[in-house]
Design a protein around this motif. Structure first.
Motif, PDB file in Angstrom:
ATOM      1  N   VAL A 144       0.837  -1.196   0.000  1.00  0.00           N
ATOM      2  CA  VAL A 144       0.000   0.000   0.000  1.00  0.00           C
ATOM      3  C   VAL A 144       0.874   1.249   0.000  1.00  0.00           C
ATOM      4  CG1 VAL A 144      -1.758   1.275   1.248  1.00  0.00           C
ATOM      5  CG2 VAL A 144      -1.868  -1.207   1.167  1.00  0.00           C
ATOM      6  N   LEU A 145       1.618   1.454   1.070  1.00  0.00           N
ATOM      7  CA  LEU A 145       2.516   2.611   1.121  1.00  0.00           C
ATOM      8  C   LEU A 145       3.846   2.285   0.454  1.00  0.00           C
ATOM      9  CD1 LEU A 145       1.879   3.989   4.700  1.00  0.00           C
ATOM     10  CD2 LEU A 145       1.189   4.990   2.525  1.00  0.00           C
ATOM     11  N   VAL A 146       4.393   1.146   0.819  1.00  0.00           N
ATOM     12  CA  VAL A 146       5.624   0.678   0.192  1.00  0.00           C
ATOM     13  C   VAL A 146       5.237  -0.357  -0.857  1.00  0.00           C
ATOM     14  CG1 VAL A 146       7.813  -0.469   0.548  1.00  0.00           C
ATOM     15  CG2 VAL A 146       6.891   1.026   2.313  1.00  0.00           C
ATOM     16  N   VAL A 147       5.481  -0.030  -2.109  1.00  0.00           N
ATOM     17  CA  VAL A 147       5.123  -0.968  -3.168  1.00  0.00           C
ATOM     18  C   VAL A 147       6.313  -1.856  -3.465  1.00  0.00           C
ATOM     19  CG1 VAL A 147       4.346  -1.211  -5.528  1.00  0.00           C
ATOM     20  CG2 VAL A 147       3.574   0.689  -4.155  1.00  0.00           C
ATOM     21  N   SER A 148       6.040  -3.135  -3.602  1.00  0.00           N
ATOM     22  CA  SER A 148       7.134  -4.061  -3.842  1.00  0.00           C
ATOM     23  C   SER A 148       6.831  -4.907  -5.076  1.00  0.00           C
ATOM     24  CB  SER A 148       7.312  -4.921  -2.598  1.00  0.00           C
ATOM     25  OG  SER A 148       7.660  -6.209  -2.934  1.00  0.00           O
TER      26      SER A 148
ATOM     27  N   GLU B 212      13.615  -8.350  -5.720  1.00  0.00           N
ATOM     28  CA  GLU B 212      12.455  -7.578  -5.319  1.00  0.00           C
ATOM     29  C   GLU B 212      12.775  -6.096  -5.427  1.00  0.00           C
ATOM     30  OE1 GLU B 212      11.122  -8.543  -1.412  1.00  0.00           O
ATOM     31  OE2 GLU B 212       9.507  -7.093  -1.466  1.00  0.00           O
ATOM     32  N   ASN B 213      11.782  -5.346  -5.852  1.00  0.00           N
ATOM     33  CA  ASN B 213      11.922  -3.899  -5.987  1.00  0.00           C
ATOM     34  C   ASN B 213      10.915  -3.247  -5.061  1.00  0.00           C
ATOM     35  OD1 ASN B 213      11.837  -1.236  -6.873  1.00  0.00           O
ATOM     36  ND2 ASN B 213      10.708  -1.741  -8.720  1.00  0.00           N
ATOM     37  N   LYS B 214      11.393  -2.441  -4.131  1.00  0.00           N
ATOM     38  CA  LYS B 214      10.493  -1.861  -3.135  1.00  0.00           C
ATOM     39  C   LYS B 214      10.540  -0.349  -3.218  1.00  0.00           C
ATOM     40  CE  LYS B 214       9.640  -4.406   1.061  1.00  0.00           C
ATOM     41  NZ  LYS B 214      10.169  -4.791   2.357  1.00  0.00           N
ATOM     42  N   GLN B 215       9.389   0.282  -3.184  1.00  0.00           N
ATOM     43  CA  GLN B 215       9.354   1.746  -3.243  1.00  0.00           C
ATOM     44  C   GLN B 215       8.294   2.279  -2.303  1.00  0.00           C
ATOM     45  OE1 GLN B 215       8.531   2.058  -7.498  1.00  0.00           O
ATOM     46  NE2 GLN B 215      10.494   3.096  -7.670  1.00  0.00           N
ATOM     47  N   HIS B 216       8.622   3.299  -1.562  1.00  0.00           N
ATOM     48  CA  HIS B 216       7.547   3.962  -0.831  1.00  0.00           C
ATOM     49  C   HIS B 216       7.167   5.236  -1.581  1.00  0.00           C
ATOM     50  CE1 HIS B 216      10.498   6.685   0.806  1.00  0.00           C
ATOM     51  NE2 HIS B 216      11.134   5.705   1.420  1.00  0.00           N
TER      52      HIS B 216
ATOM     53  N   ARG C 142       8.649   6.816  -5.127  1.00  0.00           N
ATOM     54  CA  ARG C 142       7.938   6.795  -6.409  1.00  0.00           C
ATOM     55  C   ARG C 142       8.012   8.161  -7.077  1.00  0.00           C
ATOM     56  NH1 ARG C 142       4.476   3.135  -3.926  1.00  0.00           N
ATOM     57  NH2 ARG C 142       3.006   4.692  -3.236  1.00  0.00           N
TER      58      ARG C 142
END
Lengths: 160, 474
Positions: free
Chosen positions: A91-95, B426-430, B434
């Motif tokens: 939701v906040l952190v997209v993975s 894995e690619n992680k973004q908050h 973004r």
């Protein structure tokens, strides 16, 4: 972000998550209740604590059952290709995660009472180092995917 | 099928020792308590009874432990009350290590550790004392290209002309003096001291403190210096003991490592089991252009809690790594020549991350010890230096089928992974990520602790996509 995966999970997931969140809401409600009673009995607990807890509980009652499931569902995507599994969630952190098919060690489907109520099932994909879940797929689809992945993973499997 | 064999009776001693070790905390508490209350005599009596009981149990454990090695598996029967039968298939064995401690060596014995993949140490097998020839025989039988039936005289050392590398005394000395173990030992002593502080008589303690404080500041500094130098020498000695006579030999399908002065260790690493190769430059080594080189293998090494990696060579010049790999491990000599760094706009993230702990400390000490605030000038400078170093070292590189990840967890590490060893990316973004097109990338590998995850934070989005695409080309 990379081009997201194509498939969405079942719409029923929203309902299932909402139900789960509502059930889990018991915990903050009970805690708040206990603290309020204790505040009433003992003088040394400031009233501010109860007020704070009530605010947190109310916010939780709005956010976790009604806001988060929808956002979560909207973000949740997956795609099973011949040679890899591609998953996106958060939701906040997209993975976004890419798992090579030959690295898959085993796939399970599982179903708790809540998911069963909505005829949904969770697909769990395990590699030697990581575990990934695709939550809330229709039962039939979950079973099919499980068999598909296990077939695809068997091809070209070399030992650990 | 061959018949079942027992361990050498020396194993009884190890069993007893293990029993004591497992009940150490319990015993320790009782002993400390009883010393304070004057029950020393009873304690001693109790201890001797316990020793006899443990000796009997140790003997019984030894009696019931039987093993058999056949061409395709190892079978172990053990258990005092609950009988356990374990079969380990040859194909699942990651490596077989021989360890000769100072107890083993006079009797010509060795400990055999059989490692399988997986994090559960109990699944692995350990034969705590067998004849050295027997150990070597097991190693030979269980190797991927086993020549079953040939006798134990086939020794690794007899087939010369294999590419190998020995450590010299000079290298050992350099390795020891830059090992940074001074800090570790100081910490250990501090810990030990805080434990035994209660036992030291009050009078003695206060006498020492008064004497110490009455000395001139020069003397105190001198004493501190002497202690540090002594510890440094101790660290060098430790390195000599641990890595003395280090030798690595390349065979067709495996690496063979022997090391140790007092405790001799022999390790066989099948090439197939290697997941990744890493170069580690410790804080004390990087300024001198020195590094250690290690491999990540899957398998829980028994009794080796501290070492997460298996060293290929304890100390090497960074510039010589290429040569070393050329000679010993050509398959992994693919470190990309140019690495792609994280972009400039990620600097704030790196600086904030290293500042969190100092800020907390700062707030706490501001409340309790305002007079110590000047120290934070130093602490913050160190933290920010580390942050800049973290930022500068975070990078990745792709070279054909190989991915190199560089990162710093105190030590600078460069890890090379072949595509077929990557478990997932894995690619992680908050939210902020973004907006700035940054992301955190996590490359998962198989390692001893069930999985090791290499993380590069705040990498350019396009670069992460390149990494994902690289994995997709499978």
């Amino acid at each position: 972000m990379r081009q997201p995966p194509k498939q969405r999970i079942a719409m029923g997931a929203i309902k299932a998550w909402r139900l789960k969140a509502l059930i889990l809401l018991i915990i903050p409600v009970v805690i708040t209740g206990i603290v309020m009673v204790l505040t009433f009995i003992f003088d040394f607990i400031p009233y501010l604590v109860s007020i704070l807890l009530i605010v947190i509980t109310v916010v939780d009652a709005i956010v976790s059952p009604f806001l988060i499931p929808k956002l979560r569902w909207r973000r949740w995507r997956y795609e099973i290709l011949d040679e890899e599994i591609y998953v996106q969630h958060g939701v906040l952190v997209v993975s976004q995660t890419l798992i090579p098919m030959v690295r898959v060690q085993h796939v399970d489907t599982k179903q708790g009472p809540i998911l069963k109520n909505y005829q949904l099932a969770t697909l769990t994909i395990t590699t030697a180092a990581t575990t990934h879940e695709i939550p809330a797929l229709p039962e039939k689809e979950a079973a099919d995917l499980r068999d598909l992945i296990s077939d695809l993973a068997r091809v070209g499997q070399d030992d650990v | 099928m061959s018949d079942y064999k027992r361990l050498h009776p020396l194993a009884i001693l190890f069993n007893v020792f293990n029993l004591f070790k497992s009940s150490f905390y319990f015993l320790f508490t009782i002993i400390v308590l009883s010393i304070g209350d004057g029950f020393i005599l009873y304690t001693l009596l109790g201890l001797s009874v316990l020793t006899i009981v443990f000796a009997v149990i140790g003997f019984l454990i030894w009696r019931r432990f039987e093993y058999s090695v056949s061409s395709d598996q190892i079978h172990i029967k053990q258990g005092l009350l609950i009988r356990k039968d374990r079969y380990i298939s040859k194909h699942r064995i990651q490596s077989i290590d021989l360890t000769q401690s100072i107890f083993h060596r006079p009797l010509g014995l060795t400990r055999v550790d059989v490692e399988t993949a997986g994090s559960d140490k109990k699944v692995d097998a350990a034969l705590s004392a067998v004849q050295l020839s027997e150990g070597k025989w097991i190693q030979n039988v269980m190797k991927s290209r086993a020549n079953v039936g040939q006798d134990a005289s086939i020794d690794h050392h007899e087939s010369v002309q294999r590419p190998n590398r020995n450590i010299t005394n000079k290298e050992l000395f350099i390795a020891g003096s830059t090992s940074g173990s001074v800090g570790v030992i100081l910490g250990l002593i501090g810990l030990l001291f805080s434990q035994i502080e209660n036992i030291i008589p009050e009078k003695f303690y206060s006498m020492t403190t008064t004497w110490f404080l009455s000395q001139a500041i020069e003397t105190i500094i001198l004493i501190a210096l002497v202690i540090v130098v002594l510890l440094w020498l101790l660290g060098i000695l430790g390195t000599f003991i641990k890595y003395g006579q280090f030798q690595i030999t390349r065979y067709d399908n495996e690496l063979f490592i022997t090391r140790g002065l007092l405790e001799k260790k022999q390790m066989t690493i099948p090439l197939k089991r290697i997941q990744a190769v890493g170069i580690e430059e410790g804080l004390t080594r990087q300024p001198f252009g020195l590094a250690t080189i290690y491999v990540v293998i899957a398998g829980g090494e028994i009794g080796q809690t501290a070492d997460a990696h298996t060293l290929l060579f304890p100390i090497i010049r960074k510039s010589k790594v290429q040569n070393f790999l050329n000679e010993i491990l050509l398959e992994y000599n693919h470190f990309p020549s140019d690495m792609v760094n994280v972009p400039k706009r990620s600097i704030p993230y790196y600086m904030v991350r290293v500042s969190i702990l100092p800020v907390i400390l700062f707030v706490v000490s501001y409340i309790f010890y305002p007079q110590l605030l000047w120290m934070f000038f130093i602490i913050f400078s160190i933290a920010w230096l580390l942050g800049i170093a973290n930022y500068r070292n975070s990078s990745y590189g792709i070279n054909g089928r190989y991915l190199a990840i560089q990162l710093r967890r105190l030590s600078k590490e460069t890890v090379l992974v072949p595509r077929r060893r990557v478990q997932s990316i894995e690619n992680k973004q908050h939210v902020l990520h973004r907006k700035q097109a940054l992301g955190q990338v996590i490359v998962s590998l198989l390692s001893k602790q069930s999985g090791s995850h290499l993380t590069v934070k705040e990498l350019e989005q396009d670069d992460i996509n390149k990494m994902l695409d690289w994995l997709s080309k499978y």
